[in-house]
Design an enzyme around this catalytic site. Structure first.
Site, PDB file in Angstrom:
ATOM      1  N   ASP A 143       0.826  -1.214   0.000  1.00  0.00           N
ATOM      2  CA  ASP A 143       0.000   0.000   0.000  1.00  0.00           C
ATOM      3  C   ASP A 143       0.853   1.255   0.000  1.00  0.00           C
ATOM      4  O   ASP A 143       2.011   1.251   0.403  1.00  0.00           O
ATOM      5  CB  ASP A 143      -0.955   0.006   1.194  1.00  0.00           C
ATOM      6  N   GLU A 177       0.079  -1.244   5.672  1.00  0.00           N
ATOM      7  CA  GLU A 177       1.124  -0.826   6.610  1.00  0.00           C
ATOM      8  C   GLU A 177       1.005   0.653   6.928  1.00  0.00           C
ATOM      9  O   GLU A 177       1.225   1.076   8.069  1.00  0.00           O
ATOM     10  CB  GLU A 177       2.511  -1.142   6.017  1.00  0.00           C
ATOM     11  N   GLU A 178       0.657   1.450   5.927  1.00  0.00           N
ATOM     12  CA  GLU A 178       0.634   2.911   6.098  1.00  0.00           C
ATOM     13  C   GLU A 178      -0.462   3.386   7.056  1.00  0.00           C
ATOM     14  O   GLU A 178      -0.399   4.503   7.550  1.00  0.00           O
ATOM     15  CB  GLU A 178       0.460   3.610   4.735  1.00  0.00           C
TER      16      GLU A 178
END
Length: 415
Positions: free
Chosen positions: A85, A180-181
């Protein structure tokens, strides 16, 4: 070992960044956006095409794949991990990657927005990239090297291993994660299925950098309950929660304890969202410190600020909710020194100067370490991340691929 190898990382990267994989912090689904799976599906297809038969994507968008051992030694299973992502901070739609060959220190004006200019004065790291080939976006989007660079480098390493069986290694597991972001990169990871002993995320900056330390992190939600009445008849009755929220924000220190006034090993208290109406207002904070005990001190300080403000509003009330987010991975990595040592050796082998760094942020490796997979963070080459001026060097990416290969080789040699 690499003199006849044609690296594929940059070509893969140019392909991957054109797929929009932005995650969404407000979504409750897993993954937070379905479009992240578009890249995950492509990775599975490409892994299968190079002969990795077990490559697959699960329902949550995680990609798992195995490169079987080609040694008779008993070697720990090593995982290499990156996230698909991109950050919600800048658009990831319609990314147009541009390759600037043989950079010579000149300003790079991005064609779709002439106000976006990459200058050495602003990014001193460009000094190290003279004669490199540099990839940027076109000026209206981020590039997505965080972390499609890591994805492309791991994919290139997989290609190398599958085409160079003479280079010995133990079992290698590949893991590509969504979200993850937005802090959810490991929520649905299946470590039992992964079956790795140690891991490395590829999600770092300049060539040669190795990160074995992150912030410890909590979030705080402050909910303020005012007293609501009709504004026409509100004298001595109404207590406006929005105004109390404003008072709390105005009472935070100006010269310290914020992201904009701290660096290196200093932590902070950071309001990230305000929401509400006169009756009820919410402020979301993130609390960061390299020392886990330091989080409690900052939370106690924030609570004291809130209580001081609330003393002026005796009819109002508040809730103060602390949630643990992640912890400094150094606490785990110090118990497994060889994981970091072998990465240092690999970086030296590829001819780079080692730069040990502490991440003023978090990483999937932080959570994975505490879930039982000790996992430092290796450089991927990404620069000016989450911005329209994001850039990366092709040569740095290739060095990351070499480093991955050497790490696996060192684990085999020392087993």
């Amino acid at each position: 070992m690499f003199h006849n190898y044609s690296f594929t990382a940059s070509e893969r990267f140019m392909r991957y960044v054109q797929i929009d994989t932005q995650s969404d912090p407000l979504s409750q689904s897993q993954p937070t956006t379905e479009k992240q799976k578009d890249l995950s599906k492509l990775l599975v297809k490409e892994l299968q095409a190079i002969g990795i038969t077990d490559a697959h994507m699960d329902e949550h968008g995680y990609v798992y794949a195995t490169i079987p051992a080609n040694t008779n030694k008993k070697v720990p299973v090593i995982c290499f991990c990156a996230h698909v992502d991109t950050a919600p901070d800048a658009s990831g739609t319609g990314v147009k990657p541009i390759l600037h060959k043989n950079y010579h220190g000149e300003d790079i004006v991005l064609p779709d927005d002439a106000a976006q200019v990459l200058k050495k004065a602003d990014f001193p790291y460009l000094d190290r990239l003279i004669r490199h080939d540099i990839i940027t976006a076109s000026g209206t989007t981020l590039l997505g090297s965080d972390d499609k660079a890591g994805v492309a480098e791991i994919m290139d390493a997989a290609n190398f291993w599958m085409t160079h069986p003479e280079v010995k290694h133990g079992t290698i597991r590949l893991l590509f994660t969504p979200d993850e972001e937005v802090g959810k990169g490991t929520v649905k990871v299946d470590l039992k299925k992964l079956g790795a002993d140690y891991g490395y995320t590829l999600d770092g900056g300049e060539a040669g950098s190795l990160e074995d330390e992150t912030f410890s992190a909590d979030s705080v939600q402050l909910i303020i309950h005012g007293v609501i009445t009709h504004p026409g008849y509100a004298k001595d009755k109404m207590v406006n929660a929005l105004k109390i929220a404003g008072d709390v924000l105005a009472s935070l220190p100006r010269a310290e304890l914020s992201p904009e006034t701290t660096d290196e090993k200093q932590g902070f208290i950071h309001p990230i969202r305000v929401d509400g109406i006169a009756e009820k207002a919410t402020i979301d904070f993130i609390i960061r410190d390299f020392v886990t005990d330091g989080l409690k001190k900052k939370e106690d300080f924030l609570l004291s600020v809130v209580e001081m403000v609330m003393d002026n509003y005796p009819k109002a009330s508040f809730e103060f909710k602390v949630t643990e987010q992640y912890r400094n991975m150094k606490e785990v990595l110090d118990q497994h020194p060889q994981v970091v040592e072998y990465a240092k050796e690999a970086i030296a082998k590829v001819g780079l100067y080692l730069k040990m760094e502490s991440i003023r942020g978090g990483t999937d490796g932080s959570r994975l370490s505490f879930m039982g997979l000790p996992c430092p963070n290796l450089f991927a080459g990404e620069q000016a991340i989450h911005s329209k001026l994001e850039f990366i060097s092709v040569q740095d990416m290739n060095k990351a691929v070499e480093t991955i290969i050497h790490i696996a080789e060192i684990w085999e040699e020392k087993s």
